[in-house]
Each structure stands twice: as C-alpha cells, then as structure tokens.
Design a protein around this motif. Structure first.
Motif, PDB file in Angstrom:
ATOM      1  N   GLY A   1       0.807  -1.211   0.000  1.00  0.00           N
ATOM      2  CA  GLY A   1       0.000   0.000   0.000  1.00  0.00           C
ATOM      3  C   GLY A   1       0.837   1.255   0.000  1.00  0.00           C
ATOM      4  O   GLY A   1       2.049   1.232  -0.158  1.00  0.00           O
ATOM      5  N   ALA A   2       0.150   2.370   0.176  1.00  0.00           N
ATOM      6  CA  ALA A   2       0.793   3.674   0.137  1.00  0.00           C
ATOM      7  C   ALA A   2       0.005   4.638   1.003  1.00  0.00           C
ATOM      8  O   ALA A   2      -1.121   4.350   1.406  1.00  0.00           O
ATOM      9  N   GLY A   3       0.583   5.786   1.275  1.00  0.00           N
ATOM     10  CA  GLY A   3      -0.098   6.783   2.083  1.00  0.00           C
ATOM     11  C   GLY A   3       0.813   7.959   2.345  1.00  0.00           C
ATOM     12  O   GLY A   3       1.764   8.204   1.605  1.00  0.00           O
ATOM     13  N   PHE A   4       0.514   8.682   3.400  1.00  0.00           N
ATOM     14  CA  PHE A   4       1.354   9.807   3.774  1.00  0.00           C
ATOM     15  C   PHE A   4       1.465   9.890   5.283  1.00  0.00           C
ATOM     16  O   PHE A   4       0.649   9.332   6.016  1.00  0.00           O
ATOM     17  N   CYS A   5       2.497  10.588   5.740  1.00  0.00           N
ATOM     18  CA  CYS A   5       2.730  10.816   7.165  1.00  0.00           C
ATOM     19  C   CYS A   5       2.845  12.309   7.403  1.00  0.00           C
ATOM     20  O   CYS A   5       3.370  13.045   6.565  1.00  0.00           O
ATOM     21  N   THR A   6       2.388  12.745   8.551  1.00  0.00           N
ATOM     22  CA  THR A   6       2.565  14.116   8.998  1.00  0.00           C
ATOM     23  C   THR A   6       3.549  14.079  10.153  1.00  0.00           C
ATOM     24  O   THR A   6       3.293  13.424  11.163  1.00  0.00           O
ATOM     25  N   LEU A   7       4.687  14.747   9.979  1.00  0.00           N
ATOM     26  CA  LEU A   7       5.737  14.765  10.986  1.00  0.00           C
ATOM     27  C   LEU A   7       5.795  16.153  11.617  1.00  0.00           C
ATOM     28  O   LEU A   7       5.781  17.157  10.906  1.00  0.00           O
ATOM     29  N   PHE A   8       5.861  16.216  12.939  1.00  0.00           N
ATOM     30  CA  PHE A   8       5.939  17.479  13.671  1.00  0.00           C
ATOM     31  C   PHE A   8       7.289  17.569  14.359  1.00  0.00           C
ATOM     32  O   PHE A   8       7.725  16.607  14.993  1.00  0.00           O
ATOM     33  N   ASP A   9       7.950  18.739  14.261  1.00  0.00           N
ATOM     34  CA  ASP A   9       9.204  18.900  15.006  1.00  0.00           C
ATOM     35  C   ASP A   9       8.925  19.640  16.318  1.00  0.00           C
ATOM     36  O   ASP A   9       7.786  20.020  16.609  1.00  0.00           O
ATOM     37  N   SER A  10       9.958  19.845  17.113  1.00  0.00           N
ATOM     38  CA  SER A  10       9.776  20.440  18.437  1.00  0.00           C
ATOM     39  C   SER A  10       9.305  21.890  18.385  1.00  0.00           C
ATOM     40  O   SER A  10       8.779  22.402  19.378  1.00  0.00           O
ATOM     41  N   ASP A  11       9.458  22.567  17.239  1.00  0.00           N
ATOM     42  CA  ASP A  11       8.970  23.940  17.078  1.00  0.00           C
ATOM     43  C   ASP A  11       7.530  23.988  16.587  1.00  0.00           C
ATOM     44  O   ASP A  11       6.963  25.067  16.418  1.00  0.00           O
ATOM     45  N   GLY A  12       6.940  22.834  16.282  1.00  0.00           N
ATOM     46  CA  GLY A  12       5.581  22.786  15.775  1.00  0.00           C
ATOM     47  C   GLY A  12       5.487  22.863  14.262  1.00  0.00           C
ATOM     48  O   GLY A  12       4.392  22.879  13.707  1.00  0.00           O
ATOM     49  N   ASP A  13       6.623  22.939  13.577  1.00  0.00           N
ATOM     50  CA  ASP A  13       6.618  22.945  12.112  1.00  0.00           C
ATOM     51  C   ASP A  13       6.310  21.539  11.612  1.00  0.00           C
ATOM     52  O   ASP A  13       6.663  20.538  12.239  1.00  0.00           O
ATOM     53  N   VAL A  14       5.655  21.462  10.455  1.00  0.00           N
ATOM     54  CA  VAL A  14       5.172  20.202   9.907  1.00  0.00           C
ATOM     55  C   VAL A  14       5.946  19.840   8.634  1.00  0.00           C
ATOM     56  O   VAL A  14       6.355  20.720   7.875  1.00  0.00           O
ATOM     57  N   LEU A  15       6.130  18.551   8.416  1.00  0.00           N
ATOM     58  CA  LEU A  15       6.679  18.031   7.164  1.00  0.00           C
ATOM     59  C   LEU A  15       5.762  16.896   6.727  1.00  0.00           C
ATOM     60  O   LEU A  15       5.463  15.991   7.515  1.00  0.00           O
ATOM     61  N   TRP A  16       5.247  16.990   5.492  1.00  0.00           N
ATOM     62  CA  TRP A  16       4.383  15.938   4.954  1.00  0.00           C
ATOM     63  C   TRP A  16       5.190  15.073   4.005  1.00  0.00           C
ATOM     64  O   TRP A  16       5.885  15.580   3.120  1.00  0.00           O
ATOM     65  N   VAL A  17       5.090  13.762   4.172  1.00  0.00           N
ATOM     66  CA  VAL A  17       5.862  12.801   3.389  1.00  0.00           C
ATOM     67  C   VAL A  17       4.923  11.715   2.861  1.00  0.00           C
ATOM     68  O   VAL A  17       4.092  11.202   3.605  1.00  0.00           O
ATOM     69  N   TRP A  18       5.058  11.360   1.560  1.00  0.00           N
ATOM     70  CA  TRP A  18       4.304  10.235   1.000  1.00  0.00           C
ATOM     71  C   TRP A  18       5.189   8.990   1.085  1.00  0.00           C
ATOM     72  O   TRP A  18       6.421   9.102   1.181  1.00  0.00           O
ATOM     73  N   PHE A  19       4.570   7.819   1.076  1.00  0.00           N
ATOM     74  CA  PHE A  19       5.336   6.572   1.044  1.00  0.00           C
ATOM     75  C   PHE A  19       4.595   5.547   0.204  1.00  0.00           C
ATOM     76  O   PHE A  19       3.386   5.594   0.055  1.00  0.00           O
ATOM     77  N   LYS A  20       5.353   4.616  -0.351  1.00  0.00           N
ATOM     78  CA  LYS A  20       4.779   3.502  -1.106  1.00  0.00           C
ATOM     79  C   LYS A  20       5.543   2.245  -0.716  1.00  0.00           C
ATOM     80  O   LYS A  20       6.733   2.125  -0.977  1.00  0.00           O
ATOM     81  N   ASN A  21       4.846   1.319  -0.065  1.00  0.00           N
ATOM     82  CA  ASN A  21       5.462   0.061   0.356  1.00  0.00           C
ATOM     83  C   ASN A  21       5.645  -0.866  -0.832  1.00  0.00           C
ATOM     84  O   ASN A  21       4.808  -0.919  -1.729  1.00  0.00           O
ATOM     85  N   ALA A  22       6.731  -1.615  -0.810  1.00  0.00           N
ATOM     86  CA  ALA A  22       7.033  -2.543  -1.899  1.00  0.00           C
ATOM     87  C   ALA A  22       6.007  -3.673  -1.984  1.00  0.00           C
ATOM     88  O   ALA A  22       5.800  -4.247  -3.046  1.00  0.00           O
ATOM     89  N   GLY A  23       5.353  -4.009  -0.893  1.00  0.00           N
ATOM     90  CA  GLY A  23       4.339  -5.064  -0.903  1.00  0.00           C
ATOM     91  C   GLY A  23       4.879  -6.440  -0.610  1.00  0.00           C
ATOM     92  O   GLY A  23       4.118  -7.386  -0.434  1.00  0.00           O
TER      93      GLY A  23
END
Length: 75
Positions: free
Chosen positions: A4-26
């Motif tokens: 499958g695939a999807g995305f993650c929302t990552l938060f740092d200690s300052d509250g800034d966000v980084l959005w990352v997509w991923f795709k698993n090999a299966g």
C-alpha cells in the motif's frame, strides 16, 4: 507483508510540519518516500529516500517500525 501507500505528517519540536508520501514494496522489503511539503522552516522542502523492511510491529498489524534513509533539503 505490508503493501500500500499513504502519507505521514511529521511534527518537530517547534511545531513545524513536514508531509511525506510513502509507497510500500508489498513484499516486506521496504518502501520509497518523498517530501510533499511543509510549514515554517519546512516550507518548500524537497527530498526522497528509502525505508527498510519492518523491524517490529503491533500484534494487530496496524502499527510498525522501520528505518528510513534519504535526503531532505530545506529552502
């Protein structure tokens, strides 16, 4: 094995966000990922990488841990 695939929302200690997509090999061998965008210091960030196969997971299969490597560049 995870697929499958999807995305993650990552938060740092300052509250800034980084959005990352991923795709698993299966086949349990890992995944690829890339930066979608972000806020604050992560606004305009780019990058991509790979993720190892699952190193541990919950009994119900809804959560897992793996190791990611790659590069993220901030503007």
């Amino acid at each position: 094995p995870l697929g499958g695939a999807g995305f993650c929302t990552l938060f740092d200690s300052d509250g800034d966000v980084l959005w990352v997509w991923f795709k698993n090999a299966g086949d349990g061998t890992g995944a690829t990922w890339g930066v979608i965008g972000g806020t604050g210091k992560n606004a305009g960030a780019t990058g991509s990488g790979t993720t190892s196969g699952v190193t541990s997971g919950s009994v119900d299969g809804r959560a897992w841990m793996s190791t990611s490597t790659g590069t993220i560049t901030r503007k």
